[in-house]
Design an enzyme around this catalytic site. Structure first.
Site, mmCIF file in Angstrom:
data_model
loop_
_atom_site.group_PDB
_atom_site.id
_atom_site.type_symbol
_atom_site.label_atom_id
_atom_site.label_comp_id
_atom_site.label_asym_id
_atom_site.label_seq_id
_atom_site.Cartn_x
_atom_site.Cartn_y
_atom_site.Cartn_z
ATOM 1 C CG ASP A 298 -13.339 1.233 30.715
ATOM 2 O OD1 ASP A 298 -14.246 0.840 29.958
ATOM 3 O OD2 ASP A 298 -13.048 0.675 31.790
ATOM 4 C CG PHE B 272 -15.189 -1.167 37.872
ATOM 5 C CD1 PHE B 272 -14.829 -1.935 38.979
ATOM 6 C CD2 PHE B 272 -15.650 -1.830 36.734
ATOM 7 C CE1 PHE B 272 -14.946 -3.323 38.957
ATOM 8 C CE2 PHE B 272 -15.770 -3.224 36.710
ATOM 9 C CZ PHE B 272 -15.411 -3.964 37.827
ATOM 10 C CE LYS C 222 -20.818 -3.450 32.485
ATOM 11 N NZ LYS C 222 -19.566 -2.932 33.032
#
Ligand SMILES: *Cc1c(COP(=O)(O)O)cnc(C)c1O
Length: 398
Positions: free
Chosen positions: A222, A135, A251
């Protein structure tokens, strides 16, 4: 207020399957809804609220920044960018940073670096290796890189230039890329988050690092979810003792303030030139202050060691209480990024846990995801397990 929330929001586009509660305030790892009901926060805004809620040193620093400057423009120097960039590159042992506001933007920047890096070498149609179950975000490019068809379906045509392989299978990577001179980069999450809390093995990361060096590809990690101390090291790949060429962050970086970053190393750090990339909000003074103070507080309070220790405690408690149940397939993860995999879909647990005063999520249909604030105490970890146990027992019995 409550009635309005329960009747859903007719003016907000219906893009989320929401749990019918509305949160109003928080303190540490606790939040309260508009009716005063208390919840233990094992979700942390999906690995975002690094320092929990209403942190006694973060909030005054942000208040101070609000009175000075919120936003200027990247037409001018933003001193906080230099400070936060230096903090990040020192901890990552990398070279420089581009700031944006979200995870997908960080990955977009990484993809642009990979493409331009190839084009600069004379590769007209660069290709990037990506992974099953990955993702990377919901823009067209990051959605194309994402391995979940549910995220991609209905939004074609998608982009060219991505090759997909299975995680942790070095032979498959070799086979899929054999003789392909267009490859310029490999993009992966060191621990797949949305894909179900699946870690890349340290040995695999080391093998891919070596292969990228040999072939002149960029290793792009990532770390949007696994980075910023979540696993007990600044960045999850550091458990494997490697350094990537490109790393995306977001995040947890701003403890709730939107901050994204792409960190580049060596040759990758020289690819983007003035005019090649930009962002209006990226690196604004308020966002930078959030990142700087987050890292400062994490360090002052030893939150890396803390996350590693409390994470081990939580994992051990989960294994002792839940691991023994028939139907619990696996309990895995590193630091405070923990997944409990069941042998059946359990998405309903998100709402059931909230009703029982616990915030968590379920990814990949069958994996309970715990990504609490890094300030979680051992007592709070025990409380998570206590509250979770009867819920899981009920799901498995149903
Ligand atoms: C959440 C996430 C993203 C997307 O971040 P946004 O801020 O929602 O764009 C990208 N990659 C990973 C690994 C993520 O967990």
């Amino acid at each position: 207020m409550t009635a309005f929330i329960e009747a859903a929001s007719p003016h907000v586009m219906n893009t989320y399957g929401r749990v019918p509660i509305a949160l109003e305030r928080g303190q540490g790892c606790r939040v309260w809804d508009v009716n005063g009901k208390e919840y233990l926060d094992a979700l942390g805004g999906i690995a975002v609220n690094t320092l929990g809620h209403n942190h006694p040193r973060l909030v005054p620093a942000l208040q101070d920044q609000l009175t000075k400057l919120i936003h200027t423009s990247n037409y001018y120097h933003v001193p906080g960018q230099e400070i936060l960039a230096k903090m990040l590159v020192e901890r990552a042992k990398m070279t420089n940073v581009f700031f944006c506001s979200t995870g997908l933007e960080a990955n977009e920047a990484a993809i642009k670096i990979a493409r331009k890096y190839g084009v600069d070498k004379g590769i007209a149609r660069p290709e990037i290796v990506v992974y099953d179950h990955a993702f990377h975000g919901r823009s067209i490019a990051t959605m194309t890189a994402t391995g979940n068809a549910k995220v991609r379906d209905g939004f074609g045509p998608l982009l060219d230039g991505f090759i997909r392989v299975a995680p942790n299978d070095y032979q498959a990577l070799l086979a899929a890329t054999e003789g392909n001179a267009n490859i310029t980069a490999v993009l992966m999450e060191p621990i797949q988050g949305e894909g179900g809390l699946h870690p890349m093995r340290a040995e695999y990361l080391q093998q891919v690092r070596a292969l990228c060096d040999e072939r002149g590809w960029l290793l792009m990690l990532d770390e949007v979810q696994a980075g910023m101390g979540r696993t007990g090291k600044w960045f999850a790949h550091q458990w494997a003792g490697i350094v990537p060429d490109v790393m995306s962050l977001a995040k947890g970086l701003g403890s709730g303030v939107p901050v994204g970053a792409v960190v580049a190393h060596g040759k990758a750090a020289e690819v983007l030139k003035p005019g090649n990339h930009g962002s209006t909000f990226g690196g604004n003074p308020f966002a930078m202050r959030a990142g700087i103070e987050t890292i400062r507080i994490m360090e002052e309070d030893g939150l890396l060691e803390h996350a590693a220790r409390v994470g081990e405690h939580l994992k051990a408690a989960l294994r002792a209480k839940l691991g023994v149940l028939d139907g619990v397939v696996d309990i895995r993860g590193q630091g405070l990024m923990i997944g409990v995999e069941l042998n059946k879909p359990c998405g309903q647990l998100i709402g059931q846990a909230a009703a029982a005063g616990l915030l968590l999520s379920v990814t990949a249909d069958t994996v309970i995801r715990l990504v609490p604030p890094l300030i979680l105490t051992e007592a709070e970890a025990d409380e998570i397990v206590e509250r979770l146990l009867p819920l899981v027992q009920a799901v498995l019995a149903a």
